[in-house]
Design an enzyme around this catalytic site. Structure first.
Site, PDB file in Angstrom:
ATOM      1  N   GLU A  11       0.830  -1.200   0.000  1.00  0.00           N
ATOM      2  CA  GLU A  11       0.000   0.000   0.000  1.00  0.00           C
ATOM      3  C   GLU A  11       0.872   1.261   0.000  1.00  0.00           C
ATOM      4  OE1 GLU A  11      -3.152   1.483   3.019  1.00  0.00           O
ATOM      5  OE2 GLU A  11      -3.771  -0.531   2.430  1.00  0.00           O
ATOM      6  N   SER A  31      -6.502   2.459  11.664  1.00  0.00           N
ATOM      7  CA  SER A  31      -7.702   2.067  12.398  1.00  0.00           C
ATOM      8  C   SER A  31      -8.246   3.275  13.134  1.00  0.00           C
ATOM      9  CB  SER A  31      -7.372   0.968  13.406  1.00  0.00           C
ATOM     10  OG  SER A  31      -6.487   1.490  14.379  1.00  0.00           O
ATOM     11  N   ASP A  41      -8.701   2.617   1.121  1.00  0.00           N
ATOM     12  CA  ASP A  41      -7.305   2.499   1.548  1.00  0.00           C
ATOM     13  C   ASP A  41      -6.525   3.763   1.209  1.00  0.00           C
ATOM     14  OD1 ASP A  41      -7.379  -0.128   2.604  1.00  0.00           O
ATOM     15  OD2 ASP A  41      -7.448  -0.921   0.567  1.00  0.00           O
ATOM     16  N   GLU A  54      -9.572   1.020  -3.195  1.00  0.00           N
ATOM     17  CA  GLU A  54      -9.432  -0.149  -2.327  1.00  0.00           C
ATOM     18  C   GLU A  54      -8.305  -0.982  -2.919  1.00  0.00           C
ATOM     19  OE1 GLU A  54     -11.296  -0.451   0.389  1.00  0.00           O
ATOM     20  OE2 GLU A  54     -10.338  -2.318   1.000  1.00  0.00           O
TER      21      GLU A  54
END
Lengths: 144, 144
Positions: A11, A31, A41, A54
């Site tokens: 990522e 989180s 994301d 995503e």
């Protein structure tokens, strides 16, 4: 992605690739986003095109994305005026970006992306900035 | 905001307020965004209005925001097609949202926001969704 060091590395790699391609990217916090829906994301924009993304990576198996995750992605994208994209990364492959509508769905609604479909229907990072190729996404028939 | 528990709590409070007002909010990750520019603290949108927000809180003293932080905020906002806003929170006050152009700047270019200016020139969370009040921001003369 807590507990998923490889996904996390991938990522970060995606964020760097987007930045190299001229986008301003922002990752979601790991989180504690404090709202109930799942966040994308990554979001990014270049002043002309904006995406909510995503991201999923896989060594080689098909990539599955829950329909609820995609629903949340599309919700967030719409609220922010962005286009929803699924970014998939198979080993030894570039990131491929697909519009949810161009992905195969299983009987249960789960999005399933195999490498050949990613290659044939996906766009690369650098293509995300090009209007003509962008339009391609909507024109292609759905294949598995 | 590492090392700033109160600022962090305030920022979560802001995210919740935005969600209550019908926005889809997303906080920036605490760190490790992997690009060099500073990210906004929060972005949000409701399908009509979208904002990139730099949030600061203070017990009562004027709030100062570095010009570079605001430049980065404006850059990111432009890339994502969002409006840049400074959100300031004084104790026992609601969050007030100001456009950077409506804020006083010191000789060095730093943005300085005092409570009376926040009250007179700022919008509340619920006003961020209203077009008429939105337009207000641009119409007011700059005051300190």
């Amino acid at each position: 992605m807590p507990g998923n060091p490889k996904g996390d590395r991938r990522e970060r790699e995606l964020v760097n690739r987007l930045a190299d391609a001229g986008f301003a990217p922002m990752r979601a916090p790991a989180s504690g986003s404090s709202t109930e829906r799942e966040l994308p994301d990554v979001i990014c924009g270049n002043g002309e095109y904006g995406y909510a993304i995503e991201a999923k990576s896989s060594a080689g198996d098909p990539i599955y994305i829950d329909s609820e995750e995609v629903t949340d992605l599309q919700y967030f994208a719409e609220m922010l005026g962005l286009s929803a994209r699924l970014a998939v990364r198979f080993d030894r492959e570039p990131w491929w970006f697909l519009a949810p509508a161009d992905c195969h769905r299983t009987d249960s609604g789960t999005y399933r992306i195999k490498l050949p479909a990613a290659r044939s229907k996906g766009l690369r990072v650098d293509d995300l900035t090009g209007e003509s190729k962008q339009a391609r996404l909507g024109e292609l028939d759905s294949i598995d």
